[in-house]
Scaffold this motif. Structure first.
Motif, PDB file in Angstrom:
ATOM      1  N   CYS A 867       0.908  -0.697   0.505  1.00  0.00           N
ATOM      2  CA  CYS A 867      -0.315   0.121   0.021  1.00  0.00           C
ATOM      3  C   CYS A 867       1.255   1.201   0.143  1.00  0.00           C
ATOM      4  O   CYS A 867       0.531   2.367  -0.800  1.00  0.00           O
ATOM      5  N   HIS A 868       1.798   1.252   0.765  1.00  0.00           N
ATOM      6  CA  HIS A 868       3.029   2.056   1.205  1.00  0.00           C
ATOM      7  C   HIS A 868       3.271   2.600  -0.264  1.00  0.00           C
ATOM      8  O   HIS A 868       3.813   3.791  -1.063  1.00  0.00           O
ATOM      9  N   ARG A 869       4.058   1.244  -1.202  1.00  0.00           N
ATOM     10  CA  ARG A 869       4.846   1.122  -1.843  1.00  0.00           C
ATOM     11  C   ARG A 869       3.528   2.411  -3.045  1.00  0.00           C
ATOM     12  O   ARG A 869       3.792   3.257  -4.560  1.00  0.00           O
ATOM     13  N   GLN A 870       1.931   1.643  -3.467  1.00  0.00           N
ATOM     14  CA  GLN A 870       1.081   2.198  -4.056  1.00  0.00           C
ATOM     15  C   GLN A 870       1.380   4.244  -4.068  1.00  0.00           C
ATOM     16  O   GLN A 870       1.091   4.345  -4.667  1.00  0.00           O
ATOM     17  N   ALA A 871       0.843   4.250  -2.759  1.00  0.00           N
ATOM     18  CA  ALA A 871       0.782   6.053  -2.798  1.00  0.00           C
ATOM     19  C   ALA A 871       1.825   6.731  -3.063  1.00  0.00           C
ATOM     20  O   ALA A 871       2.320   7.401  -3.547  1.00  0.00           O
ATOM     21  N   ILE A 872       3.687   6.215  -2.935  1.00  0.00           N
ATOM     22  CA  ILE A 872       4.029   6.733  -3.009  1.00  0.00           C
ATOM     23  C   ILE A 872       4.768   7.285  -4.697  1.00  0.00           C
ATOM     24  O   ILE A 872       4.989   7.988  -5.182  1.00  0.00           O
ATOM     25  N   ASP A 873       3.979   5.675  -5.131  1.00  0.00           N
ATOM     26  CA  ASP A 873       4.911   5.787  -6.840  1.00  0.00           C
ATOM     27  C   ASP A 873       3.726   6.910  -7.117  1.00  0.00           C
ATOM     28  O   ASP A 873       3.959   7.730  -7.977  1.00  0.00           O
ATOM     29  N   LEU A 874       2.647   7.171  -7.016  1.00  0.00           N
ATOM     30  CA  LEU A 874       1.516   8.090  -7.855  1.00  0.00           C
ATOM     31  C   LEU A 874       1.490   9.592  -6.675  1.00  0.00           C
ATOM     32  O   LEU A 874       1.826  10.512  -7.574  1.00  0.00           O
ATOM     33  N   LEU A 875       2.220   9.652  -5.679  1.00  0.00           N
ATOM     34  CA  LEU A 875       2.270  10.918  -5.086  1.00  0.00           C
ATOM     35  C   LEU A 875       3.596  11.936  -6.291  1.00  0.00           C
ATOM     36  O   LEU A 875       3.723  12.557  -5.996  1.00  0.00           O
ATOM     37  N   ARG A 876       4.859  10.611  -5.800  1.00  0.00           N
ATOM     38  CA  ARG A 876       5.626  10.950  -6.450  1.00  0.00           C
ATOM     39  C   ARG A 876       4.944  11.753  -7.846  1.00  0.00           C
ATOM     40  O   ARG A 876       6.150  12.982  -8.841  1.00  0.00           O
ATOM     41  N   ASP A 877       4.518  10.900  -8.446  1.00  0.00           N
ATOM     42  CA  ASP A 877       3.884  12.136 -10.235  1.00  0.00           C
ATOM     43  C   ASP A 877       3.874  12.833  -9.847  1.00  0.00           C
ATOM     44  O   ASP A 877       2.992  13.448 -10.709  1.00  0.00           O
ATOM     45  N   LEU A 878       2.760  12.830  -9.125  1.00  0.00           N
ATOM     46  CA  LEU A 878       1.389  14.085  -8.607  1.00  0.00           C
ATOM     47  C   LEU A 878       2.696  15.358  -8.534  1.00  0.00           C
ATOM     48  O   LEU A 878       1.925  16.491  -9.231  1.00  0.00           O
ATOM     49  N   GLY A 879       4.066  14.688  -7.852  1.00  0.00           N
ATOM     50  CA  GLY A 879       4.178  16.083  -7.351  1.00  0.00           C
ATOM     51  C   GLY A 879       4.533  16.746  -5.808  1.00  0.00           C
ATOM     52  O   GLY A 879       5.129  17.761  -5.537  1.00  0.00           O
ATOM     53  N   ASP A 880       2.980  15.894  -5.134  1.00  0.00           N
ATOM     54  CA  ASP A 880       2.970  16.281  -3.634  1.00  0.00           C
ATOM     55  C   ASP A 880       4.336  15.499  -2.713  1.00  0.00           C
ATOM     56  O   ASP A 880       4.033  14.177  -2.124  1.00  0.00           O
ATOM     57  N   ARG A 881       5.608  16.952  -2.413  1.00  0.00           N
ATOM     58  CA  ARG A 881       6.036  16.273  -2.034  1.00  0.00           C
ATOM     59  C   ARG A 881       6.019  15.870  -0.214  1.00  0.00           C
ATOM     60  O   ARG A 881       6.627  15.067   0.676  1.00  0.00           O
ATOM     61  N   THR A 882       5.636  17.038   0.090  1.00  0.00           N
ATOM     62  CA  THR A 882       4.698  16.461   1.202  1.00  0.00           C
ATOM     63  C   THR A 882       4.698  15.136   2.060  1.00  0.00           C
ATOM     64  O   THR A 882       4.844  14.019   2.722  1.00  0.00           O
ATOM     65  N   ALA A 883       3.111  15.095   0.968  1.00  0.00           N
ATOM     66  CA  ALA A 883       2.799  13.539   1.268  1.00  0.00           C
ATOM     67  C   ALA A 883       4.033  13.183   0.482  1.00  0.00           C
ATOM     68  O   ALA A 883       3.836  11.760   1.448  1.00  0.00           O
TER      69      ALA A 883
END
Length: 933
Positions: A867-883
């Motif tokens: 789950c964390h890996r899924q979140a990180i991949d999406l957030l990195r692509d979105l550009g939300d560095r804080t999350a």
């Protein structure tokens, strides 16, 4: 074959010959495939990285580039280095031939060796890894948003590895090396407690207990002033150990010193002036001051050279030219800052703004910059301690603007330019004044020869003498005249002299005689412009920012972009406008003042007001559209239609929106205050609303709070209840990030009341969600869940699926904090299903992060990691560095709970680099976990 990305991009064949990798976009394509080697990179992502505005031929061009790269690489590799797989492409490089993989193997081996108590082996591995760096990663490659983010991340990995290298030096007894490396690292990241602790240990073990305590005092002041917190327990314990002379050494075995590890330093000097002419006496005087400052003066002395002279006399050119000559004497960097001392209106930099720019240059994250000027100056000067840096402080208004920027560290030098003599710096600060006079006639003639060639100058000696006299031997005036002559090689110089003679004497001056000449030259050149170019020149004097893109200039003029591009090119060719970077245009400040003056004289007030409204409409509507791409689930605000002639820019996708915000960030921050100054309060609060998300994602919470408070004042002044409600919530968002929960609650309660009065249920729901977040962070779970439920009820009543997805996830995460894990899983699963149904990637990413935390609490380690890996991949692509940083931290915690210490350290290192960069308070928690035995 050898493939290298830790520096300029290179592929070297077996004979040692670098391969030709093709045009810039082809190199960018290869770089992106290399940094993601071993994984399939979708073609859509490659197109987005290569073209901010993809042409119709993008896919065809992509296939052409990949084919060219395959042909170039495969004869060397012997096996396919690039392959087409499904809808994407993949690079396959043997690890031993790829410097990035070699770097990671050395770092991993060094980390393990250090943990196993073998500092000699660790030092060797870390040294070998750090020696692979040849400069900034992908230094010569045009970078899109994905590669920019990657380069920032790998740079932070490099800094984290330097900390491990410092510890190895300590354990080996190489104290001088450890001290120097720790000071260098703290200069880049001054609030790294581990680096400060290592420096304290090194000083203490070298017999300098006072120096160790001074290190603690510096970082404590920086943390208290900047963050409002004390150092962590480990650093405080180190201080107590030094005070009691009972600090247990880390040294394991003696060893000789090793060379210092280089770190990236600022190299900010503008390009040297081509064909710089004359000024020999002043250059020699500057050289003599540098010699005195470096060798003969006491250690505490700093030489400040104030270069005074009228506008256009060449002060900046002289300072930059000399700085390039002596740059090698300042190995820790050269910093340039334009103080804009004579910009029109309130355009001059305040001392606080200037110090913030310098702190940013020295690697301080925006959120870690203290609030008060004194604290900012203290942090800035502490960063210069022990370093040799050259500062060029250009275009200063007065001594008060400059004084806070002066270094106090021996070995640093500040060169200050100004139109004024800055006698206060001479009398109080010991500055050495230098007055830059006009060029001599011979120097002026040499300058014209360099611009127009000797034949043309020799052919008309009388006209040349007259041009020199009419330009009063001012370099800027001569440059403008030479530009016109160069553009028209068939013009006789005598005719140009006659035109200039007719213009001179019929114009009012600025301030003094030399400026009369400048204004005459400006007017003479301005009168040769076409009508569209002349009108655009005047209107650009009204633009709020320091530079402008073609699209924004078109909206300012109310004309199509294609017409404005022609006018911009005409202005640039006439040297009335500069193009410092492709597609961005800027004025010399004297030309800006002249353009603004012309606009006031020539254009009626209603035309100027209309232009002001158009440029603000351009930025507002473009920013609003970009924000919708970043957060399509966000509640909407109602914008007035753009004025006639405004053509907002349209980002094609999420990454394009982020890139636009990055490029226009400086002008957007200025535009909010500019709108207030022109009585356009609605524009002010709406502009602040549009940049709220991107500032939060990037951790720029200090700026977020500042602009939202400006927005709130503007909305209150105009009695705009909608603007007040949104600004109250924006201020609260910044307060939540900085831990001021009671202040945040006060603003959110005000927002709730206003949204209720307005009948804005979407606004009410958003305020309830924010209140729940603030309450959870205070441990008030029951109250938080009530606000979450109220938000969900409002979203359901309105049929708002996006709002429901966000709130269901919040309910899940908050139930997990409360300990009701079964309810948490249920809410999060509902949120995940709904976010996927409506295609809301941001809500999906946050829900994956929540699910990871819930599974982690349930000791479902494999599910939590997934789950964390899924979140990180999406957030990195979105550009939300804080999350992204928060999710990386949680992933490291999951590995730690699963007893996978090696992976937890790797992930925590990545999290710490990002948390430190954005100034997140969780950085200390992660650092403590990494430092524990």
């Amino acid at each position: 074959m050898r493939v290298r990305v830790l520096g300029p991009l290179e592929v070297i064949d077996a004979t040692g010959r670098p391969l030709a990798l093709g045009p810039p976009k082809q190199r960018t394509l290869l770089a992106l495939l290399l940094v993601r080697a071993g994984t399939v990179v979708p073609a859509e992502l490659l197109v987005d990285e290569l073209w901010p505005d993809p042409p119709a031929s993008a896919q065809t061009n992509l296939r052409t580039y990949t084919s060219s790269l395959r042909r170039a690489l495969e004869p060397t590799a012997g096996v396919p280095a690039l392959t087409k797989t499904g809808s994407g492409y993949m690079a396959t490089i043997p690890p031993e031939e790829f410097d990035l993989e070699c770097w990671r193997m050395h770092v991993d081996a060094g980390t393990v060796a250090l943990g196993d108590g073998d500092p000699a082996a660790a030092a060797a591995h870390l040294r070998d890894g750090l020696e692979l760096w040849r400069g900034p990663a992908l230094a010569d490659v045009p970078l899109g948003s994905v590669l920019v983010a990657w380069r920032e991340s790998i740079h932070e990995e490099r800094l984290a590895t330097m900390e491990d290298a410092i510890e190895t030096m300590l354990r080996l007894g190489r104290l001088n090396v450890a001290i120097q490396q720790a000071r260098d690292l703290l200069g880049v990241s001054p609030l790294r407690e581990r680096a400060a602790g290592l420096l304290m240990r090194a000083c203490y073990e070298a017999g300098d207990a006072a120096g160790a305590l001074a290190v603690y005092d510096r970082i404590r002041r920086a943390m208290v002033d900047g963050l409002g917190i004390e150092p962590g327990e480990e650093l405080r314990e180190l201080q107590r150990g030094v005070l009691r002379r009972r600090l247990e050494p880390l040294v394991r075995q003696p060893a000789a010193s090793s060379p210092r590890t280089d770190t990236t330093v600022p190299r900010q000097l503008p390009a040297d002036v081509p064909g710089f002419t004359g000024r020999r006496a002043v250059l020699e005087r500057l050289d003599s001051l540098l010699t005195t400052g470096q060798e003969d003066l006491p250690a505490a002395a700093v030489v400040i050279s104030a270069i005074a002279g009228t506008a256009g006399v060449g002060k900046t050119a002289l300072a930059i030219h000399w700085a390039h000559r002596v740059a090698g004497r300042f190995p820790d960097g050269q910093v340039y800052i334009n103080l804009r001392g004579f910009a029109p209106g309130d355009g001059a930099m305040s001392p606080s703004e200037a110090v913030r720019v310098l702190l940013d240059t020295l690697g301080v994250a925006p959120q870690r910059i203290p609030a008060t000027l004194d604290a900012q100056v203290g942090l800035y000067r502490s960063l210069l301690d022990g370093r040799k840096i050259l500062l060029v402080l250009d275009n200063a208004a007065d001594a008060d603007q400059v004084r806070p920027l002066l270094p106090t560290a021996p070995g640093c030098l500040a060169v200050v330019t100004s139109r004024r003599r800055l006698s206060g710096l001479v009398a109080i600060d010991g500055a050495h004044p230098l007055t830059v006079d006009l060029l001599t006639t011979d120097e002026a003639r040499t300058m014209l020869i360099g611009r127009l060639g000797p034949d043309r100058i020799v052919a008309e000696p009388d006209a040349v003498e007259e041009i020199i006299n009419l330009c009063a031997r001012l370099p800027m005036a001569l440059a403008i005249v030479a530009a016109r002559a160069a553009i028209h090689p068939d013009f006789r110089l005598a005719d140009l002299a006659e035109q200039l003679r007719e213009t001179k004497g019929r114009l009012d001056g600025f301030d003094d005689g030399d400026s009369v000449t400048m204004r005459a030259v400006f007017s003479w050149s301005y009168r040769t412009l076409s009508d569209p170019a002349a009108r655009l020149f005047r209107l650009l004097g009204l633009h709020p920012g320091l530079d402008v893109g073609a699209a924004a200039a078109a909206s300012l003029a109310g004309q199509p972009v294609r017409q404005v591009r022609s006018a911009l090119a005409e202005l640039a060719h006439a040297h009335l406008l500069a193009e410092p970077t492709p597609g961005r245009y800027a004025f010399h400040d004297l030309l800006r003042a002249y353009a603004a003056e012309l606009a006031e004289e020539v254009d009626p007030e209603h035309a100027r007001q209309a232009a002001t409204r158009r440029i603000l409409d351009h930025y507002l509507h473009t920013a609003y559209g970009a924000d919708r791409l970043l957060r399509p689930d966000r509640e909407r605000i109602d914008l007035d239609p753009p004025a006639l002639g405004v053509t907002p820019e349209k980002a094609v996708d999420h990454h394009g929106a982020l890139a636009w915000f990055t490029t226009e960030h400086p002008v957007l921050m200025i535009a909010i205050g500019y709108a207030v100054d022109h009585g356009l309060d609605r524009h002010a609060w709406q502009l602040a609303w549009t940049v709220e998300n991107v500032l939060d994602w990037r951790g720029q919470w200090h700026e977020l709070g500042s602009i939202q408070r400006t927005a709130l004042s503007a909305a209150q002044r105009s009695a705009d209840a909608t603007g007040q409600a949104h600004a109250h919530r924006g201020v609260a968002r910044a307060y939540i990030r900085s831990g001021r929960y009671d202040d945040a609650a006060r603003h959110l309660e005000a927002a709730l009341d206003l949204f209720a009065t307005l009948g804005d249920d979407a606004g009410r729901a958003a305020a309830h969600r924010s209140l729940a977040v603030a309450l959870v962070r205070q441990g008030r779970y029951d109250a938080a869940l009530k606000h979450d439920q109220r938000a969900l009820d409002l979203h359901r009543a309105a049929g708002d699926l996006a709002g429901q997805a966000i709130t269901l996830n919040n309910l899940g995460y908050h139930h997990a904090q409360f300990g009701d894990l079964n309810a948490a899983l249920d809410y999060c699963q509902q949120a995940l299903n709904l976010s996927r149904q409506i295609g809301d990637r941001d809500a999906e990413a946050r829900t994956w992060a929540s699910l990871g935390s819930v599974h982690q609490r349930l000791s479902h380690h494999a599910e939590a990691v997934s789950c964390h890996r899924q979140a990180i991949d999406l957030l990195r692509d979105l550009g939300d560095r804080t999350a992204e940083a928060e999710s990386l931290t949680n992933l490291g915690d999951t590995y730690d709970a699963a007893a996978n210490r090696a992976m937890s350290r790797v992930v925590w290192q990545e999290a710490l680099a990002l948390l430190t960069e954005i100034g997140h308070p969780d950085a200390e928690r992660v650092r403590r976990r990494l430092n524990r035995e």
